[in-house]
Scaffold this motif. Structure first.
Motif, PDB file in Angstrom:
ATOM      1  N   ALA A 122       0.826  -1.206   0.000  1.00 54.02           N
ATOM      2  CA  ALA A 122       0.000   0.000   0.000  1.00 54.02           C
ATOM      3  C   ALA A 122       0.862   1.258   0.000  1.00 54.02           C
ATOM      4  CB  ALA A 122      -0.940  -0.021   1.201  1.00 54.02           C
ATOM      5  N   LEU A 123       1.218   1.675  -1.220  1.00 54.86           N
ATOM      6  CA  LEU A 123       2.029   2.882  -1.374  1.00 54.86           C
ATOM      7  C   LEU A 123       1.221   3.993  -2.061  1.00 54.86           C
ATOM      8  CD1 LEU A 123       4.781   4.346  -1.278  1.00 54.86           C
ATOM      9  CD2 LEU A 123       5.416   3.166  -3.386  1.00 54.86           C
ATOM     10  N   SER A 124       0.591   3.682  -3.192  1.00 57.25           N
ATOM     11  CA  SER A 124      -0.041   4.729  -4.015  1.00 57.25           C
ATOM     12  C   SER A 124      -1.234   5.388  -3.335  1.00 57.25           C
ATOM     13  CB  SER A 124      -0.532   4.140  -5.342  1.00 57.25           C
ATOM     14  OG  SER A 124       0.522   3.569  -6.047  1.00 57.25           O
ATOM     15  N   GLY A 129       1.484   8.732  -7.369  1.00 55.18           N
ATOM     16  CA  GLY A 129       1.692   7.473  -8.093  1.00 55.18           C
ATOM     17  C   GLY A 129       3.163   7.342  -8.434  1.00 55.18           C
ATOM     18  N   SER A 130       3.524   7.789  -9.652  1.00 53.03           N
ATOM     19  CA  SER A 130       4.949   7.748 -10.032  1.00 53.03           C
ATOM     20  C   SER A 130       5.783   8.561  -9.045  1.00 53.03           C
ATOM     21  CB  SER A 130       5.135   8.344 -11.431  1.00 53.03           C
ATOM     22  OG  SER A 130       4.274   7.737 -12.354  1.00 53.03           O
ATOM     23  N   ARG A 153      -4.839   4.081  -2.450  1.00 57.77           N
ATOM     24  CA  ARG A 153      -5.747   3.727  -3.550  1.00 57.77           C
ATOM     25  C   ARG A 153      -5.076   2.751  -4.513  1.00 57.77           C
ATOM     26  NH1 ARG A 153     -10.663   5.222  -4.789  1.00 57.77           N
ATOM     27  NH2 ARG A 153     -11.164   5.346  -6.993  1.00 57.77           N
ATOM     28  N   ILE A 155      -5.029  -0.582  -4.425  1.00 59.39           N
ATOM     29  CA  ILE A 155      -4.214  -1.583  -3.738  1.00 59.39           C
ATOM     30  C   ILE A 155      -4.620  -2.993  -4.180  1.00 59.39           C
ATOM     31  CG2 ILE A 155      -3.380  -2.411  -1.497  1.00 59.39           C
ATOM     32  CD1 ILE A 155      -2.673   0.588  -2.397  1.00 59.39           C
ATOM     33  N   MET A 194     -12.060  -2.382 -12.798  1.00 56.92           N
ATOM     34  CA  MET A 194     -10.839  -1.773 -13.339  1.00 56.92           C
ATOM     35  C   MET A 194     -10.677  -2.216 -14.797  1.00 56.92           C
ATOM     36  SD  MET A 194      -9.207   0.072 -11.011  1.00 56.92           S
ATOM     37  CE  MET A 194      -7.467   0.163 -11.440  1.00 56.92           C
ATOM     38  N   GLY A 196      -8.040  -3.394 -16.385  1.00 60.49           N
ATOM     39  CA  GLY A 196      -7.342  -4.678 -16.518  1.00 60.49           C
ATOM     40  C   GLY A 196      -7.048  -5.291 -15.159  1.00 60.49           C
ATOM     41  N   THR A 197      -6.485  -6.483 -15.170  1.00 58.73           N
ATOM     42  CA  THR A 197      -6.295  -7.292 -13.950  1.00 58.73           C
ATOM     43  C   THR A 197      -7.539  -7.138 -13.068  1.00 58.73           C
ATOM     44  OG1 THR A 197      -5.082  -5.565 -12.744  1.00 58.73           O
ATOM     45  CG2 THR A 197      -3.766  -7.151 -13.978  1.00 58.73           C
ATOM     46  N   VAL A 353      -2.306  -2.580 -18.278  1.00 58.86           N
ATOM     47  CA  VAL A 353      -1.915  -2.358 -16.870  1.00 58.86           C
ATOM     48  C   VAL A 353      -0.406  -2.582 -16.681  1.00 58.86           C
ATOM     49  CG1 VAL A 353      -2.191  -3.281 -14.529  1.00 58.86           C
ATOM     50  CG2 VAL A 353      -4.208  -2.867 -15.953  1.00 58.86           C
ATOM     51  N   ILE A 356       1.646   0.385 -16.826  1.00 58.75           N
ATOM     52  CA  ILE A 356       1.398   1.453 -15.839  1.00 58.75           C
ATOM     53  C   ILE A 356       2.045   1.125 -14.490  1.00 58.75           C
ATOM     54  CG2 ILE A 356      -0.428   2.636 -14.518  1.00 58.75           C
ATOM     55  CD1 ILE A 356      -2.273   2.259 -16.974  1.00 58.75           C
ATOM     56  N   GLN A 362       6.741   5.535 -19.433  1.00 61.70           N
ATOM     57  CA  GLN A 362       7.473   6.808 -19.559  1.00 61.70           C
ATOM     58  C   GLN A 362       8.537   6.937 -18.466  1.00 61.70           C
ATOM     59  OE1 GLN A 362       4.043   6.567 -19.855  1.00 61.70           O
ATOM     60  NE2 GLN A 362       4.296   6.675 -22.073  1.00 61.70           N
TER      61      GLN A 362
HETATM   62  C1  LIG Z   1      -4.371  -2.335 -11.842  1.00 64.97           C
HETATM   63  C2  LIG Z   1      -3.494  -1.536 -10.928  1.00 64.97           C
HETATM   64  C3  LIG Z   1      -3.005  -2.101  -9.755  1.00 64.97           C
HETATM   65  C4  LIG Z   1      -2.245  -1.348  -8.861  1.00 64.97           C
HETATM   66  N1  LIG Z   1      -1.806  -1.920  -7.685  1.00 64.97           N
HETATM   67  C5  LIG Z   1      -1.124  -1.156  -6.798  1.00 64.97           C
HETATM   68  C6  LIG Z   1      -0.723  -1.699  -5.525  1.00 64.97           C
HETATM   69  O1  LIG Z   1      -0.951  -2.885  -5.233  1.00 64.97           O
HETATM   70  N2  LIG Z   1      -0.097  -0.878  -4.649  1.00 64.97           N
HETATM   71  C7  LIG Z   1       0.184   0.423  -4.917  1.00 64.97           C
HETATM   72  O2  LIG Z   1       0.767   1.090  -4.071  1.00 64.97           O
HETATM   73  N3  LIG Z   1      -0.170   0.966  -6.121  1.00 64.97           N
HETATM   74  C8  LIG Z   1      -0.812   0.212  -7.051  1.00 64.97           C
HETATM   75  N4  LIG Z   1      -1.185   0.749  -8.273  1.00 64.97           N
HETATM   76  C9  LIG Z   1      -0.864   2.134  -8.567  1.00 64.97           C
HETATM   77  C10 LIG Z   1       0.345   2.235  -9.497  1.00 64.97           C
HETATM   78  O3  LIG Z   1       1.509   1.995  -8.772  1.00 64.97           O
HETATM   79  C11 LIG Z   1       0.343   3.625 -10.134  1.00 64.97           C
HETATM   80  O4  LIG Z   1      -0.742   3.642 -11.043  1.00 64.97           O
HETATM   81  C12 LIG Z   1       1.627   3.933 -10.854  1.00 64.97           C
HETATM   82  O5  LIG Z   1       2.648   4.161  -9.930  1.00 64.97           O
HETATM   83  C13 LIG Z   1       1.490   5.178 -11.740  1.00 64.97           C
HETATM   84  O6  LIG Z   1       1.000   6.229 -10.984  1.00 64.97           O
HETATM   85  P1  LIG Z   1      -0.314   7.054 -11.420  1.00 64.97           P
HETATM   86  O7  LIG Z   1      -1.319   6.069 -11.870  1.00 64.97           O
HETATM   87  O8  LIG Z   1      -0.662   7.956 -10.321  1.00 64.97           O
HETATM   88  O9  LIG Z   1       0.116   7.852 -12.684  1.00 64.97           O
HETATM   89  P2  LIG Z   1       0.918   9.253 -12.689  1.00 64.97           P
HETATM   90  O10 LIG Z   1       2.131   9.130 -11.857  1.00 64.97           O
HETATM   91  O11 LIG Z   1      -0.040  10.341 -12.402  1.00 64.97           O
HETATM   92  O12 LIG Z   1       1.323   9.311 -14.217  1.00 64.97           O
HETATM   93  C14 LIG Z   1       0.366   9.661 -15.214  1.00 64.97           C
HETATM   94  C15 LIG Z   1       1.078   9.684 -16.555  1.00 64.97           C
HETATM   95  O13 LIG Z   1       2.148  10.619 -16.522  1.00 64.97           O
HETATM   96  C16 LIG Z   1       3.355   9.979 -16.888  1.00 64.97           C
HETATM   97  N5  LIG Z   1       4.469  10.538 -16.099  1.00 64.97           N
HETATM   98  C17 LIG Z   1       4.527  10.722 -14.745  1.00 64.97           C
HETATM   99  N6  LIG Z   1       5.723  11.206 -14.399  1.00 64.97           N
HETATM  100  C18 LIG Z   1       6.446  11.310 -15.534  1.00 64.97           C
HETATM  101  C19 LIG Z   1       7.768  11.734 -15.834  1.00 64.97           C
HETATM  102  N7  LIG Z   1       8.620  12.103 -14.864  1.00 64.97           N
HETATM  103  N8  LIG Z   1       8.172  11.719 -17.134  1.00 64.97           N
HETATM  104  C20 LIG Z   1       7.322  11.298 -18.117  1.00 64.97           C
HETATM  105  N9  LIG Z   1       6.067  10.889 -17.904  1.00 64.97           N
HETATM  106  C21 LIG Z   1       5.632  10.898 -16.640  1.00 64.97           C
HETATM  107  C22 LIG Z   1       3.149   8.506 -16.575  1.00 64.97           C
HETATM  108  O14 LIG Z   1       3.980   7.662 -17.348  1.00 64.97           O
HETATM  109  C23 LIG Z   1       1.698   8.317 -16.921  1.00 64.97           C
HETATM  110  O15 LIG Z   1       1.582   8.101 -18.299  1.00 64.97           O
HETATM  111  C24 LIG Z   1      -1.935   0.009  -9.180  1.00 64.97           C
HETATM  112  C25 LIG Z   1      -2.401   0.567 -10.371  1.00 64.97           C
HETATM  113  C26 LIG Z   1      -3.180  -0.187 -11.244  1.00 64.97           C
HETATM  114  C27 LIG Z   1      -3.676   0.439 -12.516  1.00 64.97           C
END
Ligand SMILES: Cc1cc2nc3c(=O)[nH]c(=O)nc-3n(C[C@H](O)[C@H](O)[C@H](O)COP(=O)(O)OP(=O)(O)OC[C@H]3O[C@@H](n4cnc5c(N)ncnc54)[C@H](O)[C@@H]3O)c2cc1C
Length: 377
Positions: A122-124, A129-130, A153, A155, A194, A196-197, A353, A356, A362
């Motif tokens: 549970a990080l995001s 996210g990124s 979120r 998770i 969702m 996928g997955t 997925v 992502i 990216q």
């Molecule tokens: C099905 C699914 C399961 C998941 N399971 C978990 C889990 O178990 N635990 C958990 O903690 N999280 C989970 N996640 C969250 C996942 O880790 C995040 O979706 C991921 O880290 C990307 O973050 P974000 O979705 O907030 O996208 P963002 O970080 O908002 O990115 C949005 C877009 O901007 C681009 N972007 C962002 N920064 C940059 C940069 N510096 N340069 C270029 N492009 C950039 C990205 O590539 C992406 O296209 C899950 C997500 C999904 C979809």
């Protein structure tokens, strides 16, 4: 390392046999229902899969990294949702093995190895996210406890997990906590449908005045993101990379089977050169992705400093190959590929997925350039 050894090939076949009997017949139904039965995860634990990264002294099966990769390939071939559960559980297991105290390892690892506890990561958060440093969940020290407040979120397996590895901000630094599901102040809400997955039972976790003892802190206070989360994410990335190879392999086999059977203009569609090209690119991509996976596995196993970059490359290549392969599989199947009860559309959604999670495409495109050790090209 250029291909699988006989022993590795035998192991992959063994894993595949489990997948063929326990997973494949049900995968599209699970996808439609948005859940995987706990029994299948229990069977995986009985096979030693859930203890894959846990040392034998704690009841684990402690696979080497290539074996762990092949396990992820086989499960990812059958069902990306279950592979996702294996991924997050392995991330939690690895984190406890690496950063837990003697007492924490003794208390938690045997349960994780037996599958009595399934772990989730549970990080995001909605706003992080990124850029994980933006997490807003807060841990406040209070006497012998910490009090957690915030919302996690997306998770994976949040709906079914027994224990969560939770990352929170504490006095401007980040710490990691192992939080049991029934802790007062923690509310789990399903996120269904969702893209996928879909069967990975994703959830939102809400922490409101959620009190955990200091013994729930994993690693030193303030060391939550680096090293605890980053090391777990390295394992997650490796697992998703190999899972993507399995997904692409599944696309290849489905596409070949269909292209040999389906006839158009008097011949099987595989006789049309433009279809041959799609299958050729898929087969070449799968082989290349597997080689990068093997390279990464060898380097991780050896503790080589080049391992981190190799894992990023392996995941980047495998996930983009999986996406392209799944898209081409839908193309080869035509309308049949869009059938809601069929596998091509599920693979297509699951593959997206892979691009992502554990470092988006990216982020990989920018990180790998920075990770290449000097003197290498
Ligand atoms: C099905 C699914 C399961 C998941 N399971 C978990 C889990 O178990 N635990 C958990 O903690 N999280 C989970 N996640 C969250 C996942 O880790 C995040 O979706 C991921 O880290 C990307 O973050 P974000 O979705 O907030 O996208 P963002 O970080 O908002 O990115 C949005 C877009 O901007 C681009 N972007 C962002 N920064 C940059 C940069 N510096 N340069 C270029 N492009 C950039 C990205 O590539 C992406 O296209 C899950 C997500 C999904 C979809």
């Amino acid at each position: 390392m250029h291909s699988l050894t006989d022993v590795q090939d035998k192991l992959l076949r063994e894993y595949r046999r489990f997948v063929q009997s326990e997973i494949e017949p049900h995968v599209n139904v699970w996808d439609q229902e948005g859940r995987v039965p706990r029994e299948v995860i229990t069977s995986m634990a009985d096979q030693g899969f859930m203890g894959a990264l846990i040392p034998a002294e704690y009841g684990g099966s402690k696979l080497n990294m290539i074996e762990f990769g092949l396990l992820n390939e086989a499960i990812g071939y059958g069902c990306s949702s279950i592979r996702s559960v294996l991924t997050v559980h392995s991330m939690v297991s690895q984190a406890v093995t690496r950063w837990g105290t003697q007492e924490q390892r003794a208390a938690w690892l045997p349960r994780l190895a037996r599958g009595e506890w399934i772990g989730a990561f549970a990080l995001s958060e909605a706003g992080a996210g990124s850029d994980v440093a933006q997490i807003g969940t807060v841990a406040t020290a209070d006497g012998d406890d910490y009090v957690l407040d915030g919302v996690k979120r997306w998770i994976t397996y949040g709906q079914g997990a027994d224990v969560f590895l939770v990352f929170a901000r504490s006095k401007g630094r980040y710490s990691a906590f192992v939080v049991e599901r029934d802790t007062p102040g923690l509310t789990v809400s399903p996120i269904d449908g969702m893209l996928g997955t879909r069967a990975s039972m994703i959830a939102e976790l809400r922490f409101e005045n959620c009190r955990v003892p200091r013994s729930a802190l994993l690693g030193r206070a303030g060391f939550g993101l680096a090293p605890v989360a980053s090391a777990a994410l390295d394992i997650g990335r490796y697992s998703v990379g190999w899972g993507s190879i399995g997904l692409a392999q599944s696309c290849l086999e489905l596409s070949l089977g269909h292209a040999r059977e389906r006839r158009a203009f008097g011949v099987p569609i595989l006789d049309h050169q433009l279809v041959q090209r799609l299958v050729t690119d898929m087969a070449t991509g799968v082989s290349a992705a597997r080689l990068l996976g093997l390279q990464a596995g060898e380097l991780v196993q050896a503790g080589d400093s080049k391992a981190v970059a190799a894992v990023w490359m392996a995941k980047y290549f495998a996930s983009t190959t999986a996406m392209r392969s799944a898209s081409d599989t839908v193309q080869i199947f035509g309308a049949h590929g869009c059938d809601p009860a069929g596998s091509p559309q599920r693979l297509f959604r699951d593959a997206k997925v892979m691009e992502i999670i554990e470092g988006s495409t990216q982020i990989q495109q920018t990180m790998i350039a920075r990770l290449i050790p000097s003197g290498e090209s």
